[in-house]
Each structure stands twice: as C-alpha cells, then as structure tokens.
Design an enzyme around this catalytic site. Structure first.
Site, PDB file in Angstrom:
ATOM      1  N   ASP A 123      43.311  33.272  51.767  1.00  0.00           N
ATOM      2  CA  ASP A 123      44.024  34.310  50.975  1.00  0.00           C
ATOM      3  C   ASP A 123      45.150  33.399  50.144  1.00  0.00           C
ATOM      4  OD1 ASP A 123      45.104  37.020  50.737  1.00  0.00           O
ATOM      5  OD2 ASP A 123      46.844  36.630  51.869  1.00  0.00           O
ATOM      6  N   ASN A 175      50.163  37.954  39.112  1.00  0.00           N
ATOM      7  CA  ASN A 175      49.731  39.039  38.132  1.00  0.00           C
ATOM      8  C   ASN A 175      50.949  39.836  37.577  1.00  0.00           C
ATOM      9  OD1 ASN A 175      47.025  38.952  38.488  1.00  0.00           O
ATOM     10  ND2 ASN A 175      46.800  40.096  40.109  1.00  0.00           N
ATOM     11  N   HIS A 229      47.365  39.855  34.249  1.00  0.00           N
ATOM     12  CA  HIS A 229      45.991  40.117  35.153  1.00  0.00           C
ATOM     13  C   HIS A 229      44.905  38.725  34.660  1.00  0.00           C
ATOM     14  CE1 HIS A 229      46.556  43.117  37.810  1.00  0.00           C
ATOM     15  NE2 HIS A 229      47.346  44.013  36.996  1.00  0.00           N
ATOM     16  N   ASP A 256      43.159  36.370  37.133  1.00  0.00           N
ATOM     17  CA  ASP A 256      41.662  36.177  36.963  1.00  0.00           C
ATOM     18  C   ASP A 256      41.323  34.684  36.938  1.00  0.00           C
ATOM     19  OD1 ASP A 256      41.363  38.947  37.294  1.00  0.00           O
ATOM     20  OD2 ASP A 256      40.727  38.976  35.299  1.00  0.00           O
ATOM     21  N   GLU A 301      42.100  39.047  46.361  1.00  0.00           N
ATOM     22  CA  GLU A 301      42.542  37.474  46.140  1.00  0.00           C
ATOM     23  C   GLU A 301      42.044  36.802  47.171  1.00  0.00           C
ATOM     24  OE1 GLU A 301      46.624  39.076  48.012  1.00  0.00           O
ATOM     25  OE2 GLU A 301      44.935  39.990  46.512  1.00  0.00           O
TER      26      GLU A 301
END
Length: 198
Positions: free
Chosen positions: A155, A163, A168, A172, A198
């Site tokens: 994680d 973000n 974003h 990404d 994520e």
C-alpha cells in the site's frame, strides 16, 4: 490421434499437453494454462460435449477457445458443439497446414482478448478480478503439492496527498513507476497485480 496432432503442433513450436482422463481435465487446465483446447467429439471415457460442459462450468475457463475435431459430418451435432461453448468445429481428416493455421489464429485472438480482459489499463499488471482468480489457482496448486505460498500486499503511504498536491497524472506516474519496479525486480514466475486504487 491425440499424439499425432500434438506432434504436429509441437513441431510448429507450440507447447502441448495430452489429457486422456476426465478426472485429469480440470487439474491439468489449471496447472498448464492453455491458450486453446483441441478435443475430439468422440473420446473413450466421455464425449467431447460432456468435457466441454465441465470446462464451461468454471468462470475462469469461459473464454478459453475450445476447438473440436471430428469425422462426424452431422450438422446437428456441429450446431450442438457450438451451442455448448465450442468455438470451432474442424472436420477430420484435416491437413497439417489447416490445423496449424486454425489453432494459431484462434490462439492469437485469445491472447489479445485475454490481455485486454486481465490487465489493469494503467499499469499493465493483472487487474483485481484476474489477481483473485490467479491467487485461488495458486492456492489450490500449493495445497495439492503441499508447497509453501507467499502473498504480499503493498500500500502506498499518503498516496491521497500526492494526488491532492500534484494532481492525478502525478499519482498515476507513481503507480506506473512502482508497477515497473515490481515487474523488473520480481521473478518471471511471480504474479504481480493491482488490487485497488493505490
């Protein structure tokens, strides 16, 4: 006939596995992960139609192409084959060239479709659904072979902040770089997937 066709395919560079027993069918498919199943309609232990029914009961096997071979010219039987989940019906005798072409074309199409269905669009890793199916398959294999199995879940800490602060596209990029790192560092036999955001 199975040995003959397996030899033709093997000489063309395809890996083959012959299954002669219905009890071996699902375990062999589970461990071998075929791109296509080639079977005769008439087999000693059961019919190809019965075997296809068994295969199609498993959700993870619904998309594997099943190509039937038979000397049977009965159109009603051919229609039934296709209704039960067969993808093609090849009439024997069949030339080596036509067999190879038919198998290669369907395998290529299946691989493209499978790739689109199984991969996460952003990372190219296995998607959530595929990861769960592969884990279930590996767990079954580990239990059958009394072998160890390791499953790790990662994680990304404070990912929401990335973000929120950078947008974003930056988030990404982080996910993509981690997925590349995992693919490069882990063994080819390891299964890597994206379970969630994520």
């Amino acid at each position: 006939w199975a040995e003959h066709y397996a030899l033709i395919l093997a000489e063309a560079g395809m890996e083959t596995k012959i299954v002669s027993s219905l009890t071996e069918l699902l375990p062999t498919i589970s461990s071998f992960h075929p791109d296509l199943i080639l079977m005769d309609i008439f087999m000693p232990e059961c019919s190809g139609l019965e075997a296809a029914k068994v295969i199609r009961q498993k959700n993870e096997l619904l998309s594997i192409p099943i190509v039937f071979l038979s000397t049977d010219a009965n159109l009603e039987n051919q229609r039934e084959v296709l209704e039960l989940g067969g993808d093609a019906f090849l009439k024997k005798p069949i030339t080596e060239e036509y067999l190879l072409s038919s198998v290669a074309t369907r395998v290529s199409r299946f691989r493209k479709l499978r790739s689109q269905m199984q991969q996460d669009a952003l990372t190219g890793l296995y998607n959530h659904a595929t990861l769960k199916v592969r884990l279930e398959s590996e767990l079954g294999r580990a239990l059958r072979q009394n072998a160890p199995l390791a499953f790790a879940m990662l994680d990304i800490d404070n990912f929401k902040k990335v973000n929120d602060q950078y947008g974003h596209p930056a988030g990404d990029a982080v996910i993509k770089s981690i997925s590349r790192l995992l693919k490069q560092r882990l063994r080819k036999s390891d299964i890597v997937g994206r379970y969630g955001g994520e």
